[in-house]
Design an enzyme around this catalytic site. Structure first.
Site, PDB file in Angstrom:
ATOM      1  N   GLU A   1     -10.452   9.191   0.121  1.00 59.88           N
ATOM      2  CA  GLU A   1      -9.813  10.495  -0.085  1.00 59.88           C
ATOM      3  C   GLU A   1      -8.295  10.483   0.117  1.00 59.88           C
ATOM      4  O   GLU A   1      -7.755  11.259   0.901  1.00 59.88           O
ATOM      5  CB  GLU A   1     -10.488  11.531   0.824  1.00 59.88           C
TER       6      GLU A   1
ATOM      7  N   GLU B   1     -21.559   9.988  -3.746  1.00 60.93           N
ATOM      8  CA  GLU B   1     -22.027  10.894  -2.679  1.00 60.93           C
ATOM      9  C   GLU B   1     -22.663  12.148  -3.244  1.00 60.93           C
ATOM     10  O   GLU B   1     -22.495  13.245  -2.721  1.00 60.93           O
ATOM     11  CB  GLU B   1     -20.848  11.311  -1.785  1.00 60.93           C
TER      12      GLU B   1
HETATM   13  C1  XIL Z   1     -19.565  13.728   5.834  1.00 59.63           C
HETATM   14  C2  XIL Z   1     -20.798  13.459   6.620  1.00 59.63           C
HETATM   15  O1  XIL Z   1     -21.892  13.406   5.774  1.00 59.63           O
HETATM   16  C3  XIL Z   1     -21.034  14.524   7.637  1.00 59.63           C
HETATM   17  O2  XIL Z   1     -22.034  14.104   8.538  1.00 59.63           O
HETATM   18  C4  XIL Z   1     -19.780  14.817   8.396  1.00 59.63           C
HETATM   19  O3  XIL Z   1     -19.983  15.933   9.228  1.00 59.63           O
HETATM   20  C5  XIL Z   1     -18.583  14.999   7.506  1.00 59.63           C
HETATM   21  O4  XIL Z   1     -18.476  13.893   6.663  1.00 59.63           O
HETATM   22  N1  XIL Z   1     -16.656  12.636   1.882  1.00 59.63           N
HETATM   23  C6  XIL Z   1     -16.896  11.458   2.536  1.00 59.63           C
HETATM   24  C7  XIL Z   1     -17.938  11.414   3.574  1.00 59.63           C
HETATM   25  O5  XIL Z   1     -16.323  10.428   2.199  1.00 59.63           O
HETATM   26  O6  XIL Z   1     -17.621  10.513   4.589  1.00 59.63           O
HETATM   27  C8  XIL Z   1     -18.214  12.770   4.133  1.00 59.63           C
HETATM   28  O7  XIL Z   1     -19.318  12.641   4.995  1.00 59.63           O
HETATM   29  C9  XIL Z   1     -18.462  13.773   3.051  1.00 59.63           C
HETATM   30  C10 XIL Z   1     -17.264  13.901   2.173  1.00 59.63           C
END
Ligand code: XIL
Length: 587
Positions: A378, A499
């Protein structure tokens, strides 16, 4: 105020008490079972096995809560109190209990610091900004006072503080007696409570231990026994399991494609090690896993020079035993940064050194075991794209090194583990609009071109595809995503869906579930159609442990978010069958 103060002094001196001592309350014919000798305490973060017991070193691991900064969705986290995140010995012994039992831990406490042993009936759900408390009793010592802390599933209730004094060996005992839980210090009754929370109601007990920040203590002994003939205690050695392959699953079907792709999911260590259905589903359905949180900085590197690898190791070992590829997540991110790092934010040289040390240590530890890494996570900001060429200036890594942090990270990882495919992972970049300089994907596209010009070893772009079918939301169209992916694969890169989840905000109607299913299918089809799309991963697979889920602490009601292909009982939903049918090529 739930805390009660029970003041008494114990004068047992420094001699170790023996459990069979005829004049103490342990007296009966039922023998104790040893939970340390002959059991695995090596795979326990912070622990070192010594001849005299288990040395517990403080991890001081906590979850930094998330705060939104006005004007930016970026997150500053460093000033809030930490949510404690102590380790559990998930690859070690746990208990199956029925009826009443007695658990005795002998510890050598530090004279002025704290030592806590956790007896956990229900593990917490760990997220990266918060945690859903589990059910446990922690017993220990702090500054020569007895500590008893109850976690009732939502809150933390400190129960007693009784003076113990300075002892070298202290026996701390928990006894379940009907619906009461009693606790003892060196054989002396110290208190009890009515267990209305049903802490051990699931019939299992896991062990955890935590030393106070900057200290360590010895767990000399840990023993258990049933306290009457009607009760049962069984010690089980928890192991990473290998699950036999099944046919007609996402994984087996994706493998049979003319161009096989990885079908993946994010996973969390607690359910992977303790929820059999979860572990079986991962191994049978998925060919790639991404540790959801366990490799993030605040989890794996909680203190300077203290790495906590056990949790991520368990995921990697599980994957290897089940021939699942691992997608590492993540090395350079502006979130999940522990407070000891944030505290150095004004010292670019120190931040750069920590950054390098972290990346080198973590990638060396997993060298050869990680198929792909999200090296940088990110990096693009959400607003004000004219600042920092649209890159996230609030990131401590950017603040210390500028854009070059990205080059440094990729080069370090590539030198250490040249076989790993290296990715940037980003959200909100599913739709490229090259005519709009403020378009988040356009910022990413320009960044990638700069990186390529500088010969940075970047192999791919991961599109998160967190989408939302709530009111007023329009998820990216599959066509737009296909066009975006092609733009990046035309640069010679790989792409992946990393994701995916599709939030329904808990509103589950048959038409919505069908729309969700069709959408999952269409996005998978986009990946299958691009010869350089390496895989399709969802962010978790079951609503039961979804990062979209939340619990209302006032009502106790759990909302599951309904965004994943399996429901909160981990049963396949329409979305699962839609993904399977897409892989099988049927319409
Ligand atoms: C998220 C997790 O799933 C949660 O458990 C946490 O509270 C926040 O982070 N982008 C990403 C992930 O790259 O690491 C994030 O994961 C979701 C958004």
């Amino acid at each position: 105020m739930l805390t009660t103060f029970l003041l008494f002094t114990i004068s047992f001196g420094c001699k170790k008490q023996s459990y069979g001592n005829a004049d103490n309350f342990y007296k009966d014919d039922i023998p104790f079972t040893d939970l340390i000798n002959g059991h695995d305490w090596q795979h326990f973060s912070g622990a070192t096995v010594k001849p005299e017991g288990i040395l517990i070193q403080a991890l001081n691991r906590g979850i930094v809560p998330k705060i939104r900064v006005p004007g930016e969705t970026a997150i500053e986290q460093e000033k809030e109190p930490l949510t404690k995140n102590p380790p559990y010995n998930l690859q070690g012994p746990y208990l199956k209990v029925q009826g009443d039992f007695l658990l005795v831990a002998t510890v050598t406490p530090p004279s002025e610091k704290g030592a806590l042993i956790y007896f956990c009936g229900q593990l917490p759900d760990i997220y990266d900004e918060w945690k859903q408390e589990g059910k446990s009793i922690a017993i220990g010592i702090k500054n020569q006072l007895l500590q008893l802390i109850i976690h009732d599933g939502t809150s933390i209730i400190p129960k007693t503080a009784a003076f113990i004094g300075s002892l070298q060996n202290v026996q701390l005992a928990i006894k379940r007696s009907g619906n009461k839980i009693e606790w003892y210090v060196n054989n002396i009754f110290a208190g009890n409570f009515e267990d209305t929370y049903n802490i051990f109601g699931e019939g299992k007990i896991y062990f955890g231990a935590e030393a106070e920040a900057g200290s360590s203590f010895l767990l000399n002994a840990l023993v258990v026994k049933p306290v009457n003939l009607l009760s049962k205690v069984e010690v089980v050695d928890n192991k990473i399991c290998t699950i036999s392959a099944l046919s007609n699953t996402l994984r087996s079907t994706a493998n049979l494609l003319p161009r096989p792709i990885h079908i993946g999911t994010a996973v969390a260590v607690n359910p992977l090690m303790t929820d059999t259905l979860y572990a079986r589903t991962v191994a049978s359905q998925y060919s790639m896993v991404t540790p959801e949180n366990d490799m993030k900085f605040q989890f794996i590197h909680p203190q300077p020079n203290i790495y906590a690898f056990a949790e991520a190791d368990a995921i990697v070992d599980f994957a290897r035993q089940n021939k699942i590829a691992v997608h590492g997540h993540t090395l350079a991110w502006h979130e999940a940064i522990p407070q000891w790092v944030s505290a150095m934010e004004n010292d670019p040289a120190k931040i750069t050194a920590i950054f390098r040390d972290h990346i080198i240590t973590v990638t060396s530890h997993y060298k050869g075991k990680i198929t792909e890494w999200d090296v940088v996570n990110e990096p693009v900001r959400d607003l004000n794209m004219d600042e920092n060429a649209g890159l996230r200036g609030s990131s401590p890594w950017f603040k210390a090194m500028g854009e070059e942090y990205i080059d440094i990270a990729f080069n370090l990882v590539h030198n250490i583990d040249p076989a790993a495919k290296l990715y940037i992972n980003e959200y909100g970049v599913e739709e490229l609009d090259e005519t709009d300089p403020d378009n988040k994907c356009n910022v990413l596209y320009r960044l990638v071109k700069r990186l390529q010009k500088r010969h940075v070893p970047i192999h791919g772009i991961a599109f998160q595809v967190h989408e939302d079918m709530g009111k007023g939301k329009t998820p990216v169209t599959p066509d737009a995503l296909a066009r975006t992916m092609k733009k990046f694969t035309d640069l010679g890169l790989e792409v992946r869906v990393s994701e995916m989840d599709v939030s329904l905000h808990g509103t589950e109607t048959a038409p919505l579930l069908s729309r969700q299913a069709a959408y999952y299918k269409a996005i998978l089809a986009v990946c299958m159609a691009n010869p350089k799309c390496s895989g399709f991963s969802t962010w978790g697979f079951t609503d039961r442990y979804s990062s979209l889920g939340w619990r209302d602490n006032e009502t106790g009601k759990v909302n599951y978010g309904n965004g994943l292909p399996f429901d909160e009982r981990s049963q396949p939903k329409e979305a699962y069958y839609a993904l399977l049918s897409q892989l099988k090529g049927s319409r």
